[in-house]
Design a protein around this motif. Structure first.
Motif, PDB file in Angstrom:
ATOM      1  N   LEU A  72       0.824  -1.210   0.000  1.00 23.23           N
ATOM      2  CA  LEU A  72       0.000   0.000   0.000  1.00 23.23           C
ATOM      3  C   LEU A  72       0.861   1.263   0.000  1.00 23.23           C
ATOM      4  N   GLU A  73       1.950   1.244   0.748  1.00 31.04           N
ATOM      5  CA  GLU A  73       2.847   2.406   0.781  1.00 31.04           C
ATOM      6  C   GLU A  73       3.549   2.591  -0.564  1.00 31.04           C
ATOM      7  N   TYR A  74       3.978   1.478  -1.162  1.00 35.38           N
ATOM      8  CA  TYR A  74       4.664   1.562  -2.458  1.00 35.38           C
ATOM      9  C   TYR A  74       3.718   2.089  -3.531  1.00 35.38           C
ATOM     10  N   ILE A  75       2.514   1.565  -3.560  1.00 36.96           N
ATOM     11  CA  ILE A  75       1.524   2.030  -4.541  1.00 36.96           C
ATOM     12  C   ILE A  75       1.260   3.519  -4.363  1.00 36.96           C
ATOM     13  N   GLU A  76       1.049   3.934  -3.132  1.00 41.10           N
ATOM     14  CA  GLU A  76       0.713   5.346  -2.880  1.00 41.10           C
ATOM     15  C   GLU A  76       1.844   6.273  -3.304  1.00 41.10           C
ATOM     16  N   GLY A  77       3.081   5.813  -3.154  1.00 48.09           N
ATOM     17  CA  GLY A  77       4.227   6.643  -3.506  1.00 48.09           C
ATOM     18  C   GLY A  77       4.553   6.662  -4.985  1.00 48.09           C
TER      19      GLY A  77
ATOM     20  N   LEU B 294       0.580 -11.916  -3.702  1.00 46.70           N
ATOM     21  CA  LEU B 294       0.118 -10.550  -3.493  1.00 46.70           C
ATOM     22  C   LEU B 294      -1.306 -10.374  -4.012  1.00 46.70           C
ATOM     23  N   GLU B 295      -1.568 -10.921  -5.198  1.00 39.62           N
ATOM     24  CA  GLU B 295      -2.915 -10.813  -5.765  1.00 39.62           C
ATOM     25  C   GLU B 295      -3.948 -11.480  -4.851  1.00 39.62           C
ATOM     26  N   LYS B 296      -3.607 -12.618  -4.284  1.00 39.40           N
ATOM     27  CA  LYS B 296      -4.530 -13.329  -3.407  1.00 39.40           C
ATOM     28  C   LYS B 296      -4.882 -12.483  -2.189  1.00 39.40           C
ATOM     29  N   MET B 297      -3.881 -11.842  -1.597  1.00 41.31           N
ATOM     30  CA  MET B 297      -4.138 -10.996  -0.418  1.00 41.31           C
ATOM     31  C   MET B 297      -4.975  -9.779  -0.783  1.00 41.31           C
ATOM     32  N   PHE B 298      -4.660  -9.175  -1.937  1.00 39.91           N
ATOM     33  CA  PHE B 298      -5.399  -7.980  -2.358  1.00 39.91           C
ATOM     34  C   PHE B 298      -6.852  -8.316  -2.666  1.00 39.91           C
TER      35      PHE B 298
ATOM     36  N   SER C 235      -8.255  -6.699  -8.138  1.00 38.93           N
ATOM     37  CA  SER C 235      -6.829  -6.954  -8.336  1.00 38.93           C
ATOM     38  C   SER C 235      -5.989  -5.745  -7.919  1.00 38.93           C
ATOM     39  N   VAL C 236      -4.686  -5.969  -7.822  1.00 38.48           N
ATOM     40  CA  VAL C 236      -3.758  -4.864  -7.523  1.00 38.48           C
ATOM     41  C   VAL C 236      -3.874  -3.798  -8.606  1.00 38.48           C
TER      42      VAL C 236
ATOM     43  N   TYR D 294      -5.160   1.788   4.701  1.00 37.27           N
ATOM     44  CA  TYR D 294      -4.119   1.362   5.627  1.00 37.27           C
ATOM     45  C   TYR D 294      -4.284  -0.128   5.878  1.00 37.27           C
ATOM     46  N   PRO D 295      -3.251  -0.800   6.363  1.00 40.08           N
ATOM     47  CA  PRO D 295      -3.331  -2.249   6.568  1.00 40.08           C
ATOM     48  C   PRO D 295      -4.521  -2.618   7.444  1.00 40.08           C
ATOM     49  N   PRO D 296      -5.166  -3.743   7.152  1.00 40.26           N
ATOM     50  CA  PRO D 296      -6.355  -4.152   7.901  1.00 40.26           C
ATOM     51  C   PRO D 296      -6.001  -4.779   9.237  1.00 40.26           C
TER      52      PRO D 296
END
Length: 265
Positions: free
Chosen positions: A11-16, A38-42, A49-50, A118-120
């Protein structure tokens, strides 16, 4: 990394990097995990999807820019978020907002459609929920500490998403439109979860908030139309106000979510 660490990093990487070219592989590499993991968690967290999450975040920020920076033309906004042409940007924008950028600018809507996440919270190995960034509103909460909230949650969003994610996006937009339509001029609508929303009134009278809730409730059952199919849309609605005069930012979500849960059972 555990799941929380991976999601935090992602989430931080995407936002930046929302204004740069970014692929799911890039995010996975930053998290030192596989693309599949990563896709599974998202998908567990967001039901998308991411790549789709990235587009929704970009279009949310682009919508804000269209409204707050009228001196920028649509192509300028497109370039700011990694689109080389106005046409490609308009296609992506319309998929999220169901209108083109020029139409949105002429008739501004609620533009925090997909706030920063933010992380769940986790319970064991299960993802229990997610928080979004409403920090910009925190000062407003403090000045309106005795005012009422109207909290809404889309009923049965999962079956709507199963029809199609576009149908789910349309349901979210319609829920927000209903709340905006019935909000007072100084009331503020914002999103607090995947399908949960809150309207913060500028009024300390419970009857004022109850009247808004009743007007929103009157829309229940009115359908959205997706690919020619009518899908009834209803909201669970609760009226509440904060239980304490001083409340921590991270406690806001629990208070508001609990109010919604109280009317769902």
């Amino acid at each position: 990394m555990n799941k929380i660490e991976i999601l935090t990093t992602a989430l931080e990487y995407i936002e930046g990097n929302l204004s740069a070219e970014i692929k799911t592989e890039d995010v996975a590499a930053e998290c030192f995990c596989s693309k599949a993991a990563l896709e599974k968690m998202f998908r567990c967290l967001n039901h998308i999807s991411v790549h789709d999450y990235i587009i929704r975040r970009r279009m949310t920020l682009a919508a804000r820019m269209l409204v707050t920076k009228p001196e920028m033309n649509v192509l300028d906004v497109a370039l700011a978020y990694g689109y080389s042409t106005g046409e490609s940007f308009s296609r992506a924008f319309k998929k999220v907002w169901d209108c083109n950028p020029s139409e949105f600018r002429e008739n501004p809507q609620y533009f925090e459609l997909f706030p920063r996440q933010y992380p769940p919270k986790m319970k064991g190995d299960l993802i229990m929920g997610k928080n979004v960034d409403i920090s910009e509103l925190y000062e407003l909460f403090k000045t309106r500490k005795n005012c009422y909230f109207v909290c809404c949650d889309i009923a049965h969003l999962v079956p709507i998403n199963e029809i199609g994610h576009k149908a789910g996006d349309m349901a979210i937009l319609e829920a927000l439109r209903r709340m905006e339509q019935e909000a007072g001029e100084e009331d503020v609508v914002f999103r607090i979860g995947g399908d949960e929303f809150t309207l913060l009134t500028d009024n300390e009278d419970a009857a004022y908030a109850e009247a808004i809730a009743e007007r929103i409730r009157a829309y229940n059952g009115k359908p959205i139309v997706y690919e020619g199919k009518e899908i009834p849309l209803s909201l669970h609605i609760a009226v509440t106000k904060l239980s304490a005069s001083h409340i921590r930012y991270n406690e806001l979500f629990d208070e508001l979510h609990n109010a919604i849960e109280g009317v769902k059972h």
